[in-house]
Design an enzyme around this catalytic site. Structure first.
Site, PDB file in Angstrom:
ATOM      1  N   HIS A   1       3.661  -4.718 -12.145  1.00  0.00           N
ATOM      2  CA  HIS A   1       4.848  -5.368 -11.881  1.00  0.00           C
ATOM      3  C   HIS A   1       4.245  -6.972 -11.286  1.00  0.00           C
ATOM      4  O   HIS A   1       3.116  -7.133 -11.616  1.00  0.00           O
ATOM      5  CB  HIS A   1       5.377  -4.692 -10.553  1.00  0.00           C
ATOM      6  CG  HIS A   1       4.293  -4.618  -9.336  1.00  0.00           C
ATOM      7  ND1 HIS A   1       3.703  -5.575  -8.592  1.00  0.00           N
ATOM      8  CD2 HIS A   1       3.783  -3.362  -8.873  1.00  0.00           C
ATOM      9  CE1 HIS A   1       2.728  -5.104  -7.707  1.00  0.00           C
ATOM     10  NE2 HIS A   1       2.790  -3.757  -7.952  1.00  0.00           N
TER      11      HIS A   1
ATOM     12  N   HIS B   1       0.858  -7.557  -9.891  1.00  0.00           N
ATOM     13  CA  HIS B   1      -0.256  -7.512 -10.777  1.00  0.00           C
ATOM     14  C   HIS B   1      -0.324  -8.720 -11.545  1.00  0.00           C
ATOM     15  O   HIS B   1      -1.397  -9.409 -11.559  1.00  0.00           O
ATOM     16  CB  HIS B   1      -0.051  -6.272 -11.558  1.00  0.00           C
ATOM     17  CG  HIS B   1      -0.266  -4.936 -10.926  1.00  0.00           C
ATOM     18  ND1 HIS B   1       0.818  -4.276 -10.833  1.00  0.00           N
ATOM     19  CD2 HIS B   1      -1.177  -4.388 -10.265  1.00  0.00           C
ATOM     20  CE1 HIS B   1       0.707  -3.225 -10.363  1.00  0.00           C
ATOM     21  NE2 HIS B   1      -0.673  -3.202 -10.042  1.00  0.00           N
TER      22      HIS B   1
ATOM     23  N   GLN C   1      -8.201  -2.005   1.617  1.00  0.00           N
ATOM     24  CA  GLN C   1      -8.697  -1.625   0.434  1.00  0.00           C
ATOM     25  C   GLN C   1      -9.709  -2.917   0.081  1.00  0.00           C
ATOM     26  O   GLN C   1     -10.933  -2.968  -0.515  1.00  0.00           O
ATOM     27  CB  GLN C   1      -7.636  -1.606  -1.003  1.00  0.00           C
ATOM     28  CG  GLN C   1      -8.370  -1.798  -2.045  1.00  0.00           C
ATOM     29  CD  GLN C   1      -7.548  -0.937  -3.241  1.00  0.00           C
ATOM     30  OE1 GLN C   1      -7.367   0.028  -3.541  1.00  0.00           O
ATOM     31  NE2 GLN C   1      -6.883  -1.931  -4.099  1.00  0.00           N
TER      32      GLN C   1
ATOM     33  N   ARG D   1       4.710   1.845  -6.109  1.00  0.00           N
ATOM     34  CA  ARG D   1       5.455   2.998  -5.380  1.00  0.00           C
ATOM     35  C   ARG D   1       6.937   2.736  -4.953  1.00  0.00           C
ATOM     36  O   ARG D   1       7.628   3.663  -4.991  1.00  0.00           O
ATOM     37  CB  ARG D   1       4.659   3.161  -3.973  1.00  0.00           C
ATOM     38  CG  ARG D   1       3.406   3.865  -4.196  1.00  0.00           C
ATOM     39  CD  ARG D   1       2.534   3.930  -2.806  1.00  0.00           C
ATOM     40  NE  ARG D   1       1.381   4.606  -3.191  1.00  0.00           N
ATOM     41  CZ  ARG D   1       0.998   5.886  -2.868  1.00  0.00           C
ATOM     42  NH1 ARG D   1       1.914   6.530  -2.255  1.00  0.00           N
ATOM     43  NH2 ARG D   1      -0.070   6.108  -3.372  1.00  0.00           N
TER      44      ARG D   1
ATOM     45  N   SER E   1       5.201  -3.030  -5.126  1.00  0.00           N
ATOM     46  CA  SER E   1       3.996  -2.136  -5.145  1.00  0.00           C
ATOM     47  C   SER E   1       4.679  -1.189  -6.414  1.00  0.00           C
ATOM     48  O   SER E   1       6.008  -0.642  -6.521  1.00  0.00           O
ATOM     49  CB  SER E   1       4.234  -1.062  -3.858  1.00  0.00           C
ATOM     50  OG  SER E   1       3.453   0.078  -4.145  1.00  0.00           O
TER      51      SER E   1
ATOM     52  N   LYS F   1      -2.030  -7.100  -0.020  1.00  0.00           N
ATOM     53  CA  LYS F   1      -1.195  -5.989   0.240  1.00  0.00           C
ATOM     54  C   LYS F   1      -2.023  -4.877   0.717  1.00  0.00           C
ATOM     55  O   LYS F   1      -1.619  -4.282   1.744  1.00  0.00           O
ATOM     56  CB  LYS F   1      -0.156  -5.725  -0.521  1.00  0.00           C
ATOM     57  CG  LYS F   1       0.960  -4.598  -0.148  1.00  0.00           C
ATOM     58  CD  LYS F   1       2.124  -4.366  -1.010  1.00  0.00           C
ATOM     59  CE  LYS F   1       1.613  -3.119  -2.241  1.00  0.00           C
ATOM     60  NZ  LYS F   1       1.218  -1.942  -1.485  1.00  0.00           N
ATOM     61  N   ASP F   2      -2.757  -4.279  -0.293  1.00  0.00           N
ATOM     62  CA  ASP F   2      -3.879  -3.481   0.166  1.00  0.00           C
ATOM     63  C   ASP F   2      -4.782  -3.859   1.171  1.00  0.00           C
ATOM     64  O   ASP F   2      -6.027  -4.012   0.515  1.00  0.00           O
ATOM     65  CB  ASP F   2      -4.232  -2.470  -1.101  1.00  0.00           C
ATOM     66  CG  ASP F   2      -3.192  -2.202  -1.894  1.00  0.00           C
ATOM     67  OD1 ASP F   2      -2.378  -0.957  -1.391  1.00  0.00           O
ATOM     68  OD2 ASP F   2      -2.761  -2.564  -2.972  1.00  0.00           O
TER      69      ASP F   2
HETATM   70  O1  PAF Z   1      -5.316  -1.034  -5.816  1.00  0.00           O
HETATM   71  C1  PAF Z   1      -5.374  -0.246  -6.972  1.00  0.00           C
HETATM   72  O2  PAF Z   1      -4.420  -0.259  -7.890  1.00  0.00           O
HETATM   73  C2  PAF Z   1      -6.375   0.933  -6.996  1.00  0.00           C
HETATM   74  O3  PAF Z   1      -6.826   1.374  -5.733  1.00  0.00           O
HETATM   75  C3  PAF Z   1      -7.585   0.138  -7.806  1.00  0.00           C
HETATM   76  C4  PAF Z   1      -8.308  -0.904  -7.008  1.00  0.00           C
HETATM   77  C5  PAF Z   1      -7.141  -0.167  -9.073  1.00  0.00           C
HETATM   78  C6  PAF Z   1      -8.662   1.464  -8.000  1.00  0.00           C
HETATM   79  O4  PAF Z   1      -8.421   2.341  -8.611  1.00  0.00           O
END
Ligand code: PAF
Length: 288
Positions: free
Chosen positions: A34, A37, A153, A187, A185, A149-150
């Site tokens: 989306h 990205h 992570q 999702r 997202s 957003k993540d």
């Molecule tokens: O954020 C994501 O889409 C995933 O966690 C990633 C970083 C590609 C790892 O699989």
């Protein structure tokens, strides 16, 4: 645009780039792309000579009862989008290509991975750091791009790179939102129409916290309450967690904010768990 399905092919490609002194930007994704990205891709293109995007739905970051099988996929569409954006190479490995039989080695940030979302999704960040480390070894980027957003992570990956001396610069990219404020997202596509409408409450709650910070010295507890009160006005929202944490260490904040903080939300809508985040600056200024 080159589409590589094997490690050998993408490795040969990146080796060629590096021999020619070209700077490589990597955008790891799980596909179903989306505009969020695409913003990562655009930033990578602006700063690097070559951009590699990886598309791999990584099973080791999904729990046994999680949505791996229903995770949305559309490889053809993804490839067309990346081609249109001027990406140089896409790596689309199979499961067997990424995890050879007998794979048993893992990488884990042992504290950061086990708090917050890591408590709700045990093993999730271990799966993320393991696959991201593998992608770094295969693609050998100079820079790698991840969405804010993540947020957890992003911090976990920064910590891994720092702790293991991995020679890659991690670039966080601010959250891209739909016009009504919902954070983009993959999702979101899994939400029913009522849940999709309801989910806008997340960004509204974060804005309410941000506005309060602009004019008040405020405690983490108070911010958390403001966000909870707002989200609870939406009957379809199932609050799993609201956390106000130090923006870098993600440690709990006691008392009044006096350093940048991250407001981190995990809220269920139907079967779909959404996350959202905003960085809040202490005292009078607030930024996304
Ligand atoms: O954020 C994501 O889409 C995933 O966690 C990633 C970083 C590609 C790892 O699989």
């Amino acid at each position: 645009m080159q589409v590589c399905e094997t490690k050998l092919d993408i490795f040969a490609l990146q080796t060629g780039y590096r021999k020619n002194g070209l700077k490589i930007g990597l955008v790891p994704t799980m596909g179903f792309l989306h505009d969020g990205h695409m913003e990562l891709v655009r930033q990578a293109r602006a700063a690097c000579d070559r951009v590699i995007v990886t598309i791999f739905v990584n099973p080791t970051q999904f729990g046994v009862n999680e949505d791996l099988s229903s995770y949305p996929r559309d490889l053809e569409r993804d490839i067309a989008m990346l081609n249109a954006e001027g990406v140089d190479a896409v790596f689309t490995p199979s499961l067997q290509e990424m995890y050879v039989p007998g794979s048993e080695t893992i990488i884990e940030a042992t504290r950061l991975s086990r708090i917050l979302i890591g408590r709700l999704r045990p093993g999730h960040f271990r799966g993320v750091t393991t696959i991201v480390a593998k992608l770094f070894n295969i693609c050998q980027p100079d820079r790698a791009y991840f969405g804010e957003k993540d947020y957890q992570q992003l911090q976990v990956i920064k910590r891994m790179v720092r702790d293991l001396d991995i020679p890659v610069e991690i670039c966080g990219v601010p959250t891209v939102r739909e016009t009504d404020g919902l954070a983009m997202s993959s999702r979101n596509a899994m939400l029913g129409s009522k849940e999709r409408q309801a989910a806008v409450i997340l960004s509204q709650a974060l804005i309410a916290a941000e506005e309060f910070c602009l004019t008040n010295r405020v405690s983490a507890q108070k911010l958390s309450q403001i966000i909870r009160d707002k989200i609870e006005t939406e009957p379809l929202a199932d609050i799993r967690s609201i956390d106000i944490r130090d923006a870098v260490t993600l440690a709990p904040i006691r008392g009044t904010l006096n350093a940048p903080a991250a407001a981190l939300l995990a809220v269920g809508f139907g079967d779909v768990l959404l996350i959202d985040q905003k960085t809040l600056h202490a005292k009078l200024s607030v930024q996304q």
